[in-house]
Design an enzyme around this catalytic site. Structure first.
Site, short mmCIF file in Angstrom:
data_model
loop_
_atom_site.label_atom_id
_atom_site.label_comp_id
_atom_site.label_asym_id
_atom_site.label_seq_id
_atom_site.Cartn_x
_atom_site.Cartn_y
_atom_site.Cartn_z
N SER A 1 0.80 -1.13 -0.08
CA SER A 1 -0.15 -0.05 0.07
C SER A 1 0.88 1.13 -0.05
CB SER A 1 -1.04 -0.07 1.25
OG SER A 1 -1.38 1.24 1.29
N TYR B 1 -2.27 -1.53 11.10
CA TYR B 1 -2.41 -1.93 9.72
C TYR B 1 -1.20 -1.76 8.80
CZ TYR B 1 -3.78 -1.58 4.96
OH TYR B 1 -3.77 -1.68 3.70
N LYS C 1 2.01 -3.80 6.53
CA LYS C 1 2.35 -3.91 5.08
C LYS C 1 3.92 -3.50 4.95
CE LYS C 1 -1.63 -4.53 3.45
NZ LYS C 1 -1.80 -6.09 2.80
#
Ligand code: UDP
Length: 342
Positions: free
Chosen positions: A127, A152, A156
């Site tokens: 992302s 979160y 990544k």
């Protein structure tokens, strides 16, 4: 014989669109998904679009034993696309261990089995969140990453590091991380699309649900940013264009065209649109009303980001093709289909 691709999270939003594009290109697909954030009916829709039903196994890849058993059964996998992950930023702040365990352990279980069963190729959903608020725009792949704003986002960044380290340590393991910007829209058939559980966190599902009458009004989070109209700017990428970036990445790996064993690419359009521009474009192209109100900024949001896509364009030979207008039409067509609106 056609190549077989394992697509984890293949019944999810981006996963399902990617399965369609893979099958359209002649790949055999096996999906692994625990259905924690998707519906089994997606398989019917994929079959309807492509004329082919992908193989399906239901389990969570953070379960090491089940992942081992799966790889013992499926001996002919040529490459993996790993979508399966938790993705709600706010929830990750409340439940960090769940996020780290699910998102990191599943990747490690996959890599362990890829090595053991000599599956060389992995494409991973990363992302643009790894860039934070970049100092310079547009962001290129050489723009430094910034510390993550949420657990979160950190999963990544750490996943990227795990792939980098593992592919360097193990000859024959090749990984491509795709750094997605903001995926929106739905398949032109309106048979698959984004289907958030509960109140949507993301902008476009909130807009379509407001237009459909499920929500009273859209809250625009902040109009005091340093942007032309004061609302935040993102790079919105059509989900079918994004799905195609996975297919070209798989081909790059299968044809051994990568420059190094771990690569990463920005996957966006190269254009930034503000929240206000997006809302107004949606209203205009679809001829529907969306009530909105400007409210305070949302915690953790950055002001503006859009991609420099030169590397993806030149190295992958991939480019976003759809316009924002047609993408927002597809988002509304899908919402209408789901809600039975004529
Ligand atoms: N946004 C908004 N109202 C909403 C949801 C999102 O104004 O109900 C804004 C959000 O502040 C951001 C942009 O829309 O500037 C895109 O947000 P989204 O959650 O879709 O993606 P993000 O860029 O946060 O990953």
């Amino acid at each position: 014989m056609s190549k077989q691709i394992l697509v984890t999270g293949g019944t999810g939003y981006i996963g399902s669109h990617t399965v369609v594009e893979l099958q359209n290109e002649g790949f055999d697909v096996v999906i692994v998904d625990d259905l924690s954030n998707s519906n089994i009916d997606v398989l019917d829709a994929i079959e309807k679009i492509t004329g082919k039903r992908p193989a399906f196994e239901k389990f969570n890849l953070a379960d090491r034993e089940k992942t081992n058993v799966f790889f013992e059964q499926y001996k002919n996998i040529d490459a993996v696309i790993h979508f399966a992950a938790y993705k709600a930023v706010g929830e990750s702040v409340q439940k960090p261990l769940e996020y780290y365990r699910n998102n990191l352990v599943s990747l490690m279980n996959l890599l362990e089995n890829m090595k053991k069963h000599r599956v060389s190729n992995l494409v991973f959903s990363s992302s643009c969140t790894v860039y934070g608020q970049p100092d310079q725009l547009p962001v290129t792949e050489s723009t430094p990453r910034k510390p993550a704003e949420s657990p979160y986002g950190n999963t990544k960044a750490v996943s990227e590091d795990i792939m980098r380290d593992f592919s360097h340590a193990n000859e024959g393991i090749n990984c491509i991380a795709l750094r997605y910007f903001n995926p929106i829209g739905a398949h032109p058939s309106a048979l698959i699309g984004e289907f958030p559980v509960g109140v949507p966190n993301n902008l476009v599902p909130f807009i379509t649900q407001t237009a459909a009458g499920l929500r009273d009004e859209l809250k625009i989070f902040g109009a005091d940013y340093d942007t032309p109209d004061g609302t935040a700017i993102r790079d919105y990428i059509n989900v079918v264009d994004l799905a195609k970036a996975h297919v070209v990445s798989i081909n790059r790996l299968l044809e051994n065209k990568q420059q190094s064993s771990y690569e990463f690419f920005n996957v966006g359009t190269g254009n930034g649109y503000s929240v206000m521009q997006l809302v107004k474009t949606f209203i205009k192209v679809n001829g529907v009303d969306v009530k909105y109100q400007i409210t305070d900024r949302r915690a953790g949001d950055i002001e503006k980001i859009w991609a420099d896509t030169t590397l993806a364009n030149e190295e992958l030979g991939w480019e976003a093709e759809k316009t924002l207008e047609e993408t927002l039409e597809s988002a509304w067509a899908w919402e209408k289909k789901v809600r039975n609106i004529k």
